[in-house]
Design an enzyme around this catalytic site. Structure first.
Site, PDB file in Angstrom:
ATOM      1  N   ASP A   1       0.826  -1.210   0.000  1.00 56.45           N
ATOM      2  CA  ASP A   1       0.000   0.000   0.000  1.00 56.45           C
ATOM      3  C   ASP A   1       0.859   1.259   0.000  1.00 56.45           C
ATOM      4  OD1 ASP A   1      -2.366   1.440   0.119  1.00 56.45           O
ATOM      5  OD2 ASP A   1      -3.210   0.209   1.717  1.00 56.45           O
TER       6      ASP A   1
ATOM      7  N   ASP B   1     -10.852   2.165  -2.769  1.00 62.12           N
ATOM      8  CA  ASP B   1     -11.344   1.912  -1.415  1.00 62.12           C
ATOM      9  C   ASP B   1     -12.870   1.975  -1.380  1.00 62.12           C
ATOM     10  OD1 ASP B   1      -8.971   1.398  -0.208  1.00 62.12           O
ATOM     11  OD2 ASP B   1      -8.727   3.372   0.708  1.00 62.12           O
TER      12      ASP B   1
HETATM   13  C1  GLA Z   1      -5.753   1.652   2.293  1.00 63.31           C
HETATM   14  C2  GLA Z   1      -6.170   0.504   1.400  1.00 63.31           C
HETATM   15  C3  GLA Z   1      -7.199  -0.341   2.126  1.00 63.31           C
HETATM   16  C4  GLA Z   1      -6.602  -0.851   3.417  1.00 63.31           C
HETATM   17  C5  GLA Z   1      -6.144   0.313   4.248  1.00 63.31           C
HETATM   18  C6  GLA Z   1      -5.409  -0.155   5.488  1.00 63.31           C
HETATM   19  O1  GLA Z   1      -6.776   2.558   2.474  1.00 63.31           O
HETATM   20  O2  GLA Z   1      -6.647   0.961   0.185  1.00 63.31           O
HETATM   21  O3  GLA Z   1      -7.612  -1.406   1.312  1.00 63.31           O
HETATM   22  O4  GLA Z   1      -5.544  -1.722   3.127  1.00 63.31           O
HETATM   23  O5  GLA Z   1      -5.284   1.169   3.540  1.00 63.31           O
HETATM   24  O6  GLA Z   1      -4.975   0.878   6.276  1.00 63.31           O
END
Ligand code: GLA
Length: 716
Positions: A471, A541
């Site tokens: 990420d 997300d």
């Molecule tokens: C980001 C990702 C999510 C998750 C969060 C965890 O927002 O896109 O899918 O992994 O971080 O903190």
């Protein structure tokens, strides 16, 4: 041979399967862009038109000013006042003028020093054009690498400082294309976090229109893909030029319509977030940009780009079925521990999942997003028996194991930051801005990369990790490095990305059996620069199926379905039925983010059946050709299909949008169907002739807010 040099005309011709690209050496100096379009053997000759007020070299005329004819590359200060491809000098003026010197044609391609690049195969050829700037003593090599089978030509450049003084590069654009027309629309994808990849199409106008990122990541805000097309172009008709950048950091795509109504396209690092000091004897290599042309509409451009990404960008590991994962994030957020996740794994195994992915929250004091980033070792309160024993227990439930990491970031509240505050990007005397309570590590500093390598190596020692979710959850501000002198601070954005790519390379070598899903707060780095390292990207997300229908449909214009991570989730109420969410997720690679411990037997059985069905047809989604029939950005439903390469299998999906009226009937023309064949919908048993499918299959819309139709048509 895809590349030829016609000596008497001093003309370079590049042919791909369906396109031709040509340019001529003119006036013993310039590279005149002659043609890019449908494959042809009848090419126009260069022509010059007088335009006043445009400067020219002594001995030439106004008509021969570099300001007024189409070129292959253009240099700031050399008489071409349009946006330039290169700004470089040794004397602080930014002025250069590179003159054609020689060429070389070779099999394969140049490797790009520490940067991602398209994979060549035995058919790939490259044209190298060398130009010289006598004043700075720099040599410029322009590259055209030809992926003939997918109608893609890639462009990149290398600057070699053979002079005696330091040269400063202040703008660098990997690709420049001049078209002698401007009656075109520009397509681009804009957005924001949780609202990525909105489709936008507008007519070009005089002046510069651009998409860009100054965020250190390609960004949710503008994707580096753009296209230009006829005003009348649609999925099946019209001329379309597609462009993209094989890079994941800050970028600039400029499209300029000049005084003569000609259009210049530039794709590259730009100038806002980039300078480079090139000492005598040093070489600078730009990232790669790509272009494709389709005479037959947007759909054909899309399929060129999809095939290119599949065959030349994505790793081999993306070419086998991707695991159907159960991800813990939307089910648990930070509230995870070994007992809970072992129960998750047990249920996941019984339901048919391939893998449990443990998302954020497993390391340091990461009980919320204010602490712990950078401390990449398990939290003993959550994993008292240690990570190795935990992973063994997960695997004993019959599922593989994936884990979340965010290597590029640090929370000020972390052991790492307390030990090395100078490792975060910062500018002297200014308090660095926060975003999600975190700072960005200075990935341009080799010591930071070495530290991360050592840390991850030790944490995952002896543990069979099958999957990383990588990420990157904030954009860069205060971009300064404690390590670099003032005159090199402008190099940080680019050095940062090279540090990131180096770490990706290390992960690939250290964990050869693991695959990576990349992510940046969802689709913040949905780009060709990430794709060589991961098998798929977390698309957004936002897992609301209505929003996802739009996001996925736009992503598919430029990127193949195998890159698109699509999860069924339901953290909130009112997000459509499970069936609806599943059918939306079938646009790409299926996964789930649901609390499996709270599920009824009935829901688990439904999910088990969905996974089983997905596994029977995922090869068509992953490898098939994509045809859009109705874009949800235009209509109140979305319709598209994937066709296997032999067209024996077709997968048609129709998603009704919220508020879609009941009672209307759509005729969807499946033109990839074979005329002489009989197809059976294996879900219902109903048969259709190929002719019937091509003429238009009838779909009655229900108008129930969560209706979706799936037809799996197979020649039996
Ligand atoms: C980001 C990702 C999510 C998750 C969060 C965890 O927002 O896109 O899918 O992994 O971080 O903190």
């Amino acid at each position: 041979m895809s590349i030829r040099f016609i000596k008497d005309k001093k003309r370079f011709i590049i042919n791909t399967k369906h396109t031709t690209y040509a340019f001529d050496v003119v006036l013993d100096h310039y590279l005149y862009h002659t043609y890019y379009g449908k494959r042809t053997s009848s090419l126009p000759d260069p022509s010059f038109h007088t335009v006043s007020f445009s400067p020219y070299l002594p001995g030439l005329s106004e008509a021969q000013s570099p300001d007024v004819f189409p070129q292959e590359c253009s240099f700031y200060g050399s008489g071409d006042f349009r946006p330039n491809a290169l700004r470089l000098s040794t004397d602080g003026t930014g002025v250069s003028d590179f003159v054609y010197h020689s060429y070389r044609i070779f099999k394969g391609r140049m490797a790009l020093d520490g940067l991602p690049a398209a994979r060549a195969d035995e058919r790939t050829q490259t044209l190298e054009i060398t130009l010289l700037d006598s004043v700075s003593g720099c040599r410029l090599m322009l590259y055209y690498t030809v992926f003939s089978d997918v109608d893609v030509i890639s462009r990149y450049m290398i600057v070699e400082n053979n002079g005696g003084a330091c040269a400063t590069i202040e703008k660098c654009m990997s690709l420049m294309l001049d078209l002698n027309r401007s009656d075109l629309d520009m397509i681009s994808l804009y957005g924001s976090h949780c609202n990525e990849l909105n489709f936008q199409r507008a007519a070009l106008h005089h002046g510069t229109q651009s998409v860009y990122s100054k965020r250190g990541a390609s960004s949710h805000q503008y994707n580096p893909f753009i296209a230009l097309c006829d005003h009348s172009a649609n999925e099946e008709r019209g001329e379309v030029y597609g462009f993209n950048f094989v890079y994941s950091g800050s970028f600039l795509n400029e499209v300029d319509v000049d005084q003569l109504g000609h259009t210049r396209v530039l794709v590259g690092l730009g100038s806002d977030c980039f300078t480079w000091r090139l000492q005598p004897g040093e070489v600078f290599c730009s990232p790669e940009a790509i272009m494709t042309y389709s005479p037959a509409g947007i759909g054909a451009m899309t399929r060129n780009l999809h095939r290119f990404a599949r065959e030349h960008i994505l790793p081999k590991a993306a070419h086998v079925p991707h695991p159907v994962v159960l991800n813990t994030w939307e089910a648990c957020y930070f509230d995870i521990d070994q007992d809970k996740l072992i129960r998750f794994a047990k249920e996941a195994g019984e339901t048919g999942f391939d893998m449990l992915v443990m998302d954020d929250g497993w390391f340091g004091l990461r009980n919320h997003d204010r602490a712990g980033l950078g401390d990449w070792y398990e939290n003993p309160a959550k994993f008292p028996d240690g990570l190795a024993s935990f992973v063994e227990k997960i695997k004993a439930q019959g599922v593989k194991f994936g884990i979340w990491v965010e290597p590029e970031m640090v929370n000020p509240d972390s052991e790492l930051y307390r030990a090395h505050p100078d490792w975060a990007l910062q500018t002297e005397g200014r308090e660095p801005l926060r975003s999600r309570h975190q700072l960005v590590l200075d990935m341009s500093n080799p010591a930071v990369i070495e530290y991360l390598i050592d840390r991850f190596d030790r944490t995952f020692q002896g543990i069979e990790i099958d999957y990383f979710k990588w990420d990157m959850n904030r954009h860069m501000s205060n971009v300064g490095s404690c390590r670099l002198p003032a005159d090199k601070q402008g190099e940080i954005f680019f050095r940062y990305m090279k540090g990131v790519y180096r770490l990706f390379d290390w992960f690939a070598a250290r964990f050869p059996n693991a695959v990576i899903e990349t992510c940046s707060g969802g689709g913040g780095r949905y780009d060709l620069g990430m794709m060589p390292y991961g098998i798929q990207i977390w698309t957004s997300d936002n897992t609301d199926p209505y929003a996802r229908t739009m996001i996925q449909s736009s992503a598919l214009i430029a990127y193949p379905a195998m890159t698109m991570s699509c999860h069924v989730s339901n953290p909130h109420e009112n997000l459509g039925s499970l069936d609806y969410r599943y059918k939306v997720a079938l646009g790409g690679m299926l996964g789930y983010e649901l609390n499996i411990l709270n599920m009824s037997e009935e829901v688990k059985q439904t999910i088990a059946a969905q996974i089983a069905q997905y596994k029977s047809l995922e090869h068509i989604i992953r490898l098939g050709d994509y045809y859009s029939l109705a874009s949800p950005t235009k209509y109140d439903y979305s319709a598209y299909y994937y066709a296997s390469s032999d067209t024996r299998e077709l997968l048609l999906t129709v998603i009704e949008k919220r508020g879609c009226p009941a009672g209307s009937t759509k005729r969807l023309r499946i033109k990839a169907a074979r005329t002489d064949a009989l197809y059976t919908n294996v879900i219902t048993g109903k048969t259709y002739s190929g002719e019937e499918l091509r003429a238009g299959i009838r779909i009655d819309l229900n108008g129930t807010d969560d209706s979706a139709h799936l037809l799996y048509l197979k020649m039996l």
